[in-house]
Design an enzyme around this catalytic site. Structure first.
Site, PDB file in Angstrom:
ATOM      1  N   ARG A 169       0.847  -1.193   0.000  1.00 28.25           N
ATOM      2  CA  ARG A 169       0.000   0.000   0.000  1.00 28.25           C
ATOM      3  C   ARG A 169       0.884   1.245   0.000  1.00 28.25           C
ATOM      4  O   ARG A 169       1.535   1.557   0.994  1.00 28.25           O
ATOM      5  CB  ARG A 169      -0.921   0.029   1.221  1.00 28.25           C
ATOM      6  CG  ARG A 169      -1.752   1.310   1.293  1.00 28.25           C
ATOM      7  CD  ARG A 169      -2.957   1.225   2.208  1.00 28.25           C
ATOM      8  NE  ARG A 169      -2.627   1.176   3.617  1.00 28.25           N
ATOM      9  CZ  ARG A 169      -3.525   1.297   4.600  1.00 28.25           C
ATOM     10  NH1 ARG A 169      -4.813   1.460   4.297  1.00 28.25           N
ATOM     11  NH2 ARG A 169      -3.144   1.218   5.862  1.00 28.25           N
ATOM     12  N   ASP A 449      -3.451   3.261  14.398  1.00 27.68           N
ATOM     13  CA  ASP A 449      -2.650   3.837  13.324  1.00 27.68           C
ATOM     14  C   ASP A 449      -3.253   5.184  12.976  1.00 27.68           C
ATOM     15  O   ASP A 449      -4.103   5.700  13.713  1.00 27.68           O
ATOM     16  CB  ASP A 449      -2.560   2.901  12.125  1.00 27.68           C
ATOM     17  CG  ASP A 449      -3.899   2.650  11.438  1.00 27.68           C
ATOM     18  OD1 ASP A 449      -4.905   3.318  11.800  1.00 27.68           O
ATOM     19  OD2 ASP A 449      -3.960   1.803  10.538  1.00 27.68           O
TER      20      ASP A 449
END
Length: 533
Positions: A169, A449
Site C-alpha cells: 500500500r 494507526d
C-alpha cells in the site's frame, strides 16, 4: 540539516533534500531516480488537479450540499460489465494481515498463516526517509527470497515455506514526499512508494506469478482511480510488463468514494481484484465530509460500530457492487491485539473479533483484515466454518438497497466525559509516537494507526466547533474541558514510558493547534509531516 544531493535526470535535476540514509545507495539508484522523475513529470499535474477538485467539493459540502451518486455516470452503474479475471493466487483471501514495513514485521506477517500480507507505507508507517527506504530494501529482500532478521537478543527470523502473498500500500494521493524534489517540486508520496517498489520488484513478481499487487488508499473519486490506472499502464510499458499485470485492490475509506464504487471498479476494470471496507478511515471521512452538518455529529468512537445504519449500508452495498462485477468484497480491520497478562480481558477481546468476523462472513464478504499475527487463526476459524468455498462471489446480495439517505444516516448515541478524555489521550499518544517516527502504536489493547487516531482528532474538533453539542449529563462541551483533559494527559504521558515519550509536549501543542483551528485540517499527518526526524 538537509544536505541536497543532486543528480541529473533529463533536463532538470532530481534533488534528494535529506541527509543520506543507509539504504539509499541500494534503493535510490540513478536508474530508479530516473523512473521516479518520469512518473512525476507525467502524472503529478493531474494529481494536483484532482486534489484541487477535492477542496472545491468540500466547499460545496460545507455550504450544505450532500454527497450523492453521479448522474453523469449512471450508464456505468446500470451497465452489464465485469472486471478482468482474478489471478489464481488471489482466489482465496479469507484472512489478510496488515502492518508496517520494518523487517521483523514483514517476516512475521509473511509467516502468519494469512493469505495476504499488505505491507503498509501509509497509515501504519511514519514516513521518515529512513523508514521509507529501509522498507523498500526490506521488501526487495523479501521478494528476492533473502529476507532475514536477528533481534538484539539474538533471536533469528526467516520466512518459512508458503508465505502470504505480498501486497503493497503506497501513500494516498494527498501526501507529499518532501525528501525528493523533481524540477523544484516535492514528489507525490504515492508515486514515490509505488514507483520504487515497482522498479525494483515488478519483473521478479510477475515472473513468479505473484504480482505485483497493490492496495490503493484514500481515493475520493473514480477520476483518482483512473489516474492510478494511467500510472500503472505507463509503468507496465516502461518495465516491459504486459498491460494489466499490476493488480490492485481499492480501499473504500472515504465517504465520497462509496457513491462511486461502480465507477472506480470500471476505471480499473483491467486490473482490479476487489474493494475493501476501510472502516476506520471511513468513519473519519464521514466526520470530515459532513463536519458542517449539525444533525450528523457522531457519538463517541466506541459507539460507532459496523452495525450502525450508515456503516452497515456501506459494507453491504460494497458486497453487492463487487460481486455483481466479479470482484472481491473484503471486510475491515480487527484492531484488537492480545492481552497476555489478563486472560479474561484477552478472551473478551477475542470474542469481539469473532463476532465481527462472523458478521462479515455471513454478510457475504470474501475475506477480512487483522492487525496482529495472533488474530489470524481466530479470523480464519470463523471464515473456514462459514465460507467453505474460496470466496463468496456467488453471494449476490440483491436484497441490499442502499440509497443516499441510508448511506448518510445520522448515528444515535452519546458523548461521555470519559469518551472525550479518551479521544484526547489517544490523539496525544499517537501524535507523539508518529512525530518520533513510529506509525503503528498499541494503545489500550488496540493497534492504533493514523486512521483510528484521525477519528479521535476529528471528533474532538467537531464536538467543540459545532454549537450545542453536549455531554450525556447535559453539560456543554467546551474548550475548558479540552484544555483540562489535554493538560492532564500531557503531564501523565510525559512521565510514562511509551513510544514518543520525549515528544509528548510537542505533540500536545500540535493537538491543541489542530483542535482550536477554525477549519478542520484534512489530515493530521499532513500537518505533522514537517516535524518528523
Amino acid at each position: 540539516m538537509s544536505v541536497p544531493q543532486t543528480a541529473m535526470h533529463g533536463a532538470s535535476p532530481v534533488v534528494l533534500a535529506s541527509p543520506a540514509v543507509p539504504a539509499q545507495a541500494v534503493v535510490l539508484t540513478a536508474e530508479a531516480l530516473a523512473f521516479l522523475a518520469d512518473l512525476h513529470r507525467r502524472f503529478d499535474a493531474r494529481r494536483r488537479e484532482l486534489l484541487a477538485a477535492r477542496r472545491a467539493r468540500q466547499v460545496r459540502l460545507d455550504a450544505g450540499e450532500l454527497p450523492d451518486f453521479l448522474p453523469e455516470t449512471k450508464t456505468v452503474r446500470d451497465g452489464d460489465w465485469k472486471v478482468a479475471p482474478i489471478p489464481a493466487v488471489l482466489q482465496d483471501r479469507r484472512v489478510e494481515i496488515t502492518g508496517p514495513v520494518d523487517r521483523k514485521m514483514i517476516i512475521n506477517a509473511l509467516n502468519s498463516g494469512a493469505k495476504v500480507f499488505m505491507a503498509d507505507f501509509e497509515d501504519s508507517t511514519a514516513p521518515t526517509f529512513a523508514n521509507l527506504l529501509d522498507g523498500q530494501l526490506n521488501l526487495r529482500d523479501a521478494v528476492a527470497g533473502g529476507i532475514e532478521y536477528t533481534s538484539p537478543e539474538g533471536k533469528h527470523y526467516a520466512v518459512k515455506a508458503d508465505p502470504a502473498v505480498l501486497m503493497v500500500r503506497p501513500r494516498g494521493w494527498h501526501l507529499p514526499e518532501r525528501h525528493v524534489e523533481v524540477d523544484g517540486e516535492p514528489m507525490s508520496g504515492s508515486l514515490f512508494d509505488f514507483g520504487l517498489f515497482a522498479f525494483h520488484n515488478a519483473k521478479v513478481l510477475h515472473a513468479a506469478d505473484r504480482g505485483p499487487y497493490f492496495y490503493l488508499p484514500k481515493m475520493e473519486s473514480h477520476r483518482e482511480a483512473a489516474l492510478w490506472n494511467a500510472v500503472m499502464e505507463h509503468a507496465e510499458d516502461a518495465l516491459g510488463l504486459p498491460r494489466g499485470a499490476m493488480k490492485v485492490t481499492v480501499l473504500i475509506e472515504t465517504l465520497p468514494a462509496v457513491f462511486e464504487m461502480d465507477e472506480i471498479l470500471h476505471a480499473l476494470r483491467s486490473r482490479i481484484t476487489g474493494l475493501n471496507c476501510g472502516r476506520w478511515d471511513y468513519i473519519f471521512s464521514y466526520i470530515k465530509t459532513l463536519r458542517a452538518q449539525r444533525d450528523r455529529v457522531l457519538p463517541e468512537r466506541g459507539q460507532v460500530a459496523m452495525t450502525v445504519p450508515f456503516l452497515k449500508s456501506y459494507s453491504e452495498l460494497l458486497i453487492r457492487t463487487c460481486h455483481r462485477r466479479g470482484a472481491f468484497a473484503m471486510g475491515g480491520m480487527a484492531a484488537q491485539i492480545p492481552i497476555g497478562h489478563d486472560p479474561a480481558a484477552n478472551e473478551a477481546a477475542l470474542a469481539k473479533v469473532r463476532a465481527d468476523k462472523l458478521r462479515e462472513v455471513k454478510a457475504g464478504h470474501d475475506g477480512t483484515w487483522v492487525a496482529h499475527p495472533a488474530l489470524v487463526a481466530v479470523a480464519r476459524e470463523v471464515f473456514d466454518e462459514h465460507m467453505p468455498t474460496p470466496n463468496q462471489l456467488h453471494v449476490m446480495r440483491k436484497d441490499v438497497v442502499a440509497d443516499r439517505d441510508t448511506l448518510l444516516a445520522p448515528s444515535a448515541g452519546t458523548i461521555t466525559r470519559a469518551g472525550f478524555a479518551a479521544n484526547v489521550e489517544i490523539c496525544l499518544r499517537y501524535l507523539a509516537a508518529w512525530i518520533d517516527g513510529q506509525g503503528c502504536v498499541p494503545i489500550h489493547h488496540l493497534m492504533e494507526d493514523a486512521a483510528t487516531a484521525e477519528i479521535s482528532r476529528a471528533q474532538l474538533w467537531q464536538w467543540l466547533h459545532q454549537p450545542g453539542v453536549r455531554f450525556d449529563d447535559g453539560s456543554a462541551i467546551g474548550f475548558d474541558a479540552f484544555a483540562a483533559d489535554l493538560a492532564q494527559a500531557r503531564e501523565r504521558l510525559g512521565a510514562t514510558a511509551m513510544p514518543g515519550q520525549s515528544r509528548v509536549g510537542e505533540a500536545a501543542d500540535l493537538l491543541d493547534e489542530l483542535t482550536r483551528a477554525d477549519a478542520l485540517a484534512d489530515f493530521l499527518t499532513l500537518t505533522a509531516y514537517g516535524r518528523l526526524p
